[in-house]
Design an enzyme around this catalytic site. Structure first.
Site, mmCIF file in Angstrom:
data_model
loop_
_atom_site.group_PDB
_atom_site.id
_atom_site.type_symbol
_atom_site.label_atom_id
_atom_site.label_comp_id
_atom_site.label_asym_id
_atom_site.label_seq_id
_atom_site.Cartn_x
_atom_site.Cartn_y
_atom_site.Cartn_z
ATOM 1 N N TYR A 29 -3.689 -2.560 9.277
ATOM 2 C CA TYR A 29 -3.529 -2.743 7.837
ATOM 3 C C TYR A 29 -2.159 -2.215 7.406
ATOM 4 C CZ TYR A 29 -4.457 -2.445 2.817
ATOM 5 O OH TYR A 29 -4.388 -2.578 1.461
ATOM 6 N N SER B 238 0.833 -1.195 0.000
ATOM 7 C CA SER B 238 0.000 0.000 0.000
ATOM 8 C C SER B 238 0.867 1.243 0.000
ATOM 9 C CB SER B 238 -0.895 0.000 1.246
ATOM 10 O OG SER B 238 -1.505 1.260 1.436
#
Length: 270
Positions: A147, A134
């Site tokens: 996350y 990410s």
């Protein structure tokens, strides 16, 4: 004609990458917990798509699944570690079960896949592993800290992997995805039990993010297709123009913070 092995292929980015690869004339082994959503692709590309039921958190299942994937078309060329989910909530709120389940998929699942595919790629002397992380993997952010932590750990492990497998002709690229409308915040989300103390922060975050779900995942697929065509691909690649700008801003802010406290850092000799 290349052979792809894609995890989390039933929706979002995984589905978009599978569609792009098939459209380019490649073959795809599409792995997902639920392969039913891939039925239409199997009908559209008979003989080019193999659907593989797989829970990446199960290490033994991953090894068996990779064996089946390699046997399906006789080789593996591009491995896309895309499977993942979102644990949404503040660090204090998350249960041990939620945290462990999150890392089992987002971190350990990708590691199990990498461990299983490397022997095949090493034997054939080639291959390209795409580790989907990410644009936020460089730091934590409130309510999505787990996350980011999983993606950061995968980022670091993947950098080590790249050094380890380079002598065997295997390439590794850490694909730092921006925000796309993948369903991550809906179907792919586990939510903590909200603590009232964090309600003001939740309101602030909701205002900051707004309601824009981001562009369609298909808009990211051309970047991936260009990436796998490169003879010398980068170790890291940010996917998304807006995300590229945000990462540059975060890097600049981090550098400025280091410089602001350089005098304190240099008090120690290490």
């Amino acid at each position: 004609m290349r052979v792809w092995f894609i995890t989390g292929a039933s929706r979002g980015l995984g589905r978009a990458f599978a569609e792009a690869a098939l459209a380019a004339g490649d073959r795809v082994v599409a792995a997902a917990r639920n392969i039913d959503p891939l039925a239409d692709l199997a009908e559209e590309y008979p003989g080019s798509l193999v659907r593989l039921p797989l829970d990446v958190s199960d290490r033994q299942a991953v090894r068996e699944g990779v064996d089946r994937a390699a046997a399906a078309f006789g080789r593996l060329d591009i491995v896309v570690n895309n499977a993942g989910g979102l644990l949404f909530g503040m660090l204090e709120e998350a249960t041990e079960e939620q945290i462990r389940a999150h890392f089992d998929v987002n971190l350990f699942g990708a590691i199990w896949v990498a461990q299983a595919v490397v022997p095949y790629l090493r034997a054939q002397g080639s291959g390209h592993i795409l580790q989907v992380t990410s644009m936020g993997s460089g730091g934590g952010f409130a309510s999505v800290g787990f996350y980011g932590a999983g993606k950061s750990a995968l980022d670091s492990a993947s950098q080590a992997l790249a050094m380890e497998v380079e002598p065997f002709g295997i390439k590794v690229t850490i694909v730092q995805m921006g925000g796309y409308n993948t369903g991550l915040f809906t179907a792919g989300t586990t939510t903590t039990q909200p603590h009232p103390a964090y309600e003001p922060l939740r309101v602030k975050l909701a205002e900051m993010w707004g309601e824009d779900a981001g562009p369609d995942p298909s808009t990211a697929a051309p970047v991936i297709m260009d990436l796998v065509d490169l003879p010398k691909p980068p170790l890291r690649l940010i996917v998304g123009s807006h995300s590229y700008d945000l990462v540059q801003q975060m890097d600049q802010a981090r550098t400025e913070e280091y410089r602001a406290w350089e005098h304190l850092s240099r008090k120690a000799p290490g």
